[in-house]
Design a protein around this motif. Sequence first.
Motif, PDB file in Angstrom:
ATOM      1  N   PHE A  93       2.345   7.711  -8.374  1.00  0.00           N
ATOM      2  CA  PHE A  93       2.470   9.124  -8.370  1.00  0.00           C
ATOM      3  C   PHE A  93       3.659   9.504  -8.874  1.00  0.00           C
ATOM      4  O   PHE A  93       3.768  10.704  -9.847  1.00  0.00           O
ATOM      5  CB  PHE A  93       2.747   9.568  -6.956  1.00  0.00           C
ATOM      6  CG  PHE A  93       3.081  11.176  -6.441  1.00  0.00           C
ATOM      7  CD1 PHE A  93       2.007  11.942  -6.770  1.00  0.00           C
ATOM      8  CD2 PHE A  93       4.348  11.540  -6.123  1.00  0.00           C
ATOM      9  CE1 PHE A  93       2.059  13.346  -6.426  1.00  0.00           C
ATOM     10  CE2 PHE A  93       4.564  12.714  -6.252  1.00  0.00           C
ATOM     11  CZ  PHE A  93       3.574  13.882  -6.299  1.00  0.00           C
ATOM     12  N   ARG A  94       4.871   9.155  -8.950  1.00  0.00           N
ATOM     13  CA  ARG A  94       6.069   9.217  -9.635  1.00  0.00           C
ATOM     14  C   ARG A  94       5.905   9.194 -11.155  1.00  0.00           C
ATOM     15  O   ARG A  94       6.462  10.006 -12.056  1.00  0.00           O
ATOM     16  CB  ARG A  94       7.321   8.592  -9.297  1.00  0.00           C
ATOM     17  CG  ARG A  94       7.666   8.729  -8.059  1.00  0.00           C
ATOM     18  CD  ARG A  94       9.042   7.893  -7.487  1.00  0.00           C
ATOM     19  NE  ARG A  94      10.052   8.262  -8.451  1.00  0.00           N
ATOM     20  CZ  ARG A  94      10.955   9.161  -8.260  1.00  0.00           C
ATOM     21  NH1 ARG A  94      10.831  10.076  -7.086  1.00  0.00           N
ATOM     22  NH2 ARG A  94      11.942   9.666  -9.054  1.00  0.00           N
TER      23      ARG A  94
ATOM     24  N   CYS B  13       0.767  -1.172  -0.051  1.00  0.00           N
ATOM     25  CA  CYS B  13       0.111   0.058  -0.054  1.00  0.00           C
ATOM     26  C   CYS B  13       0.868   1.232  -0.108  1.00  0.00           C
ATOM     27  O   CYS B  13       0.271   2.351  -0.404  1.00  0.00           O
ATOM     28  CB  CYS B  13      -0.907   0.126   1.214  1.00  0.00           C
ATOM     29  SG  CYS B  13      -2.301  -1.356   1.180  1.00  0.00           S
ATOM     30  N   LEU B  14       2.162   1.099   0.402  1.00  0.00           N
ATOM     31  CA  LEU B  14       2.892   2.280   0.460  1.00  0.00           C
ATOM     32  C   LEU B  14       3.672   2.565  -0.814  1.00  0.00           C
ATOM     33  O   LEU B  14       3.887   3.610  -1.532  1.00  0.00           O
ATOM     34  CB  LEU B  14       3.883   2.205   1.568  1.00  0.00           C
ATOM     35  CG  LEU B  14       3.502   2.159   3.026  1.00  0.00           C
ATOM     36  CD1 LEU B  14       4.383   2.361   4.040  1.00  0.00           C
ATOM     37  CD2 LEU B  14       2.658   3.834   3.091  1.00  0.00           C
ATOM     38  N   VAL B  15       4.269   1.296  -1.445  1.00  0.00           N
ATOM     39  CA  VAL B  15       5.066   1.378  -2.687  1.00  0.00           C
ATOM     40  C   VAL B  15       4.301   1.748  -3.881  1.00  0.00           C
ATOM     41  O   VAL B  15       4.752   2.242  -4.601  1.00  0.00           O
ATOM     42  CB  VAL B  15       5.748   0.119  -2.783  1.00  0.00           C
ATOM     43  CG1 VAL B  15       6.705  -0.162  -4.006  1.00  0.00           C
ATOM     44  CG2 VAL B  15       6.889   0.049  -1.711  1.00  0.00           C
TER      45      VAL B  15
ATOM     46  N   PRO C 224       1.345   3.218  -4.513  1.00  0.00           N
ATOM     47  CA  PRO C 224       0.903   4.609  -4.593  1.00  0.00           C
ATOM     48  C   PRO C 224       2.275   5.589  -4.784  1.00  0.00           C
ATOM     49  O   PRO C 224       1.973   6.530  -5.738  1.00  0.00           O
ATOM     50  CB  PRO C 224       0.337   5.130  -3.419  1.00  0.00           C
ATOM     51  CG  PRO C 224       0.029   3.848  -2.686  1.00  0.00           C
ATOM     52  CD  PRO C 224       0.708   2.876  -3.331  1.00  0.00           C
ATOM     53  N   ALA C 225       3.063   5.199  -4.202  1.00  0.00           N
ATOM     54  CA  ALA C 225       4.306   6.092  -4.571  1.00  0.00           C
ATOM     55  C   ALA C 225       4.956   5.947  -6.096  1.00  0.00           C
ATOM     56  O   ALA C 225       5.156   7.145  -6.748  1.00  0.00           O
ATOM     57  CB  ALA C 225       5.436   5.681  -3.638  1.00  0.00           C
ATOM     58  N   ALA C 226       4.861   4.690  -6.403  1.00  0.00           N
ATOM     59  CA  ALA C 226       5.406   4.584  -7.704  1.00  0.00           C
ATOM     60  C   ALA C 226       4.342   5.102  -8.709  1.00  0.00           C
ATOM     61  O   ALA C 226       4.671   5.616  -9.841  1.00  0.00           O
ATOM     62  CB  ALA C 226       5.234   2.918  -8.046  1.00  0.00           C
TER      63      ALA C 226
END
Length: 369
Positions: free
Chosen positions: A294-295, A286-288, A290-292
Motif C-alpha cells: 500500500f505504501r 499477512c499484515l506487513v 499488504p501495508a508495504a
Amino acid sequence: MTQHPGGRPARRTTPATLLLLLSVLLALSSLSSLAAPGAATPAAAAEGDPSVTLSKKEAGKGGEITVKGTGWRSEALLMLLICGRSTPERGVIGSTNSCANADGRAVTTDKKGAFSKKLPVAEPPEPCPCVVHVATVTGEQALADAVFMVAGHATAPLPPRSEEGRLAVLATTRLEGGSSLLTWFGAPPARQLVFTVGNLGTEPVEDPVFEIGTAHGVYAPQWEERQWRGTVAPGGKARIELPVELSAGAHGDYQVSLRYGTKVLAEQPWGVGRPWGVTLFWVLLCLVVPAAVFRIGMAVVDKVRPRPAGTVARHAHRTRAPATNAPAHTGADTAPATLPWFTQDSAPSKNRRSAPSENRPPPTTKGHV
C-alpha cells in the motif's frame, strides 16, 4: 383366683410372640441371601472383559456382517478391522499392517459400554486365519478379537512362536524429552522412547533391531527400524532408549508403537502441541506485506499524478531548507516571498530611491534667470 387365669394367657403368648419374631427374621435373612447372587450378577458382568460377537462366522468379499460388543468403557471410541494372520489367542501378528485398514469402521459405545455396528467384508493383506479386531482408539488400551473367515481368501499357517522374538517389556514405556523453540516454529518434534526389556529365552540376544511405529488418528502406524547396540543375556534385562521423531509441523494425538520381530511389545500415546510460531509468522506476514504494498502504491500514485501549473515551484520552495548563515532580511526583501503578486514596479514612488539623472534640469533658484 381371678388373677391366675388373667396371668396365664400372658405367659403363654410371650413365647409365641418370640417364635413369630424369629420366623420373620429367618424369612428376611433367607430373602436377602436369595437376592444377593442376583444383585452380584450385574456387577460381575459390568466388571468383565470386553467381548465381541459376530452375526456371521464366514462371508465373502463385498458382504456385510454385524459386530456387537459388551463390557467396554462407557462412550469409548472403538476401531473395527478385519485382520489376517491372527487368532484370538495370539492376537494380530504384525499389528494393523495385517488388517484391511481402508475398510475399517469406527463406533462409539453407549453409556453401558455396548455397541452394534455393520462392517463390510474385505480381504486383509495377510492370509487367514482371520479375526475381527476391535480396539480402543484413545484412552486406556483395550481390545478383543473374534474368529472370522473371509471366503475365498488365501490361508497359511501362523509362524512359530519362536520366530516372534524372546524379548518382553518388563516396565511401562515412557517418552522422555521436551520441545525446543524451533519446534514451536514447525521443527520436527522429537522424543526418546524409554523402556526395559527382559530376555525370556535361553540364548542371548545381541544387537536387537526394533521397529518404532507412529500413527495419527485411526491410520496405520508408519514403521522405522531402530537398532540397539548391546546384548541381553538369558534371564537378564536392559534399559533401552530409542529416538522417535515426527514430521515437520506435526501436531495432535499420536500413538507410538514398539515392535520386535512380528510382536508388538508396547504402545504409548503422545500429544503434540500446535506450532503456534508458524501461525504467528503467517499473521505478521499477512499484515506487513499488504501495508508495504500500500505504501509503495501510494508513493507511485503521488509521483505520477498531474499537478497544476506553478505547483512544482512552490513545492520546491517549501521543501528547500533555509541557509543557516544567510543574513536576516528586511520587510522589503521578504515581501516578494510572502506576496508573490507584489512586484517592485508596483510599489509606491515614495518607497523607491533612484539615482540623480544627468539630463534632469537643475533646480531653479531665486534671482537667477
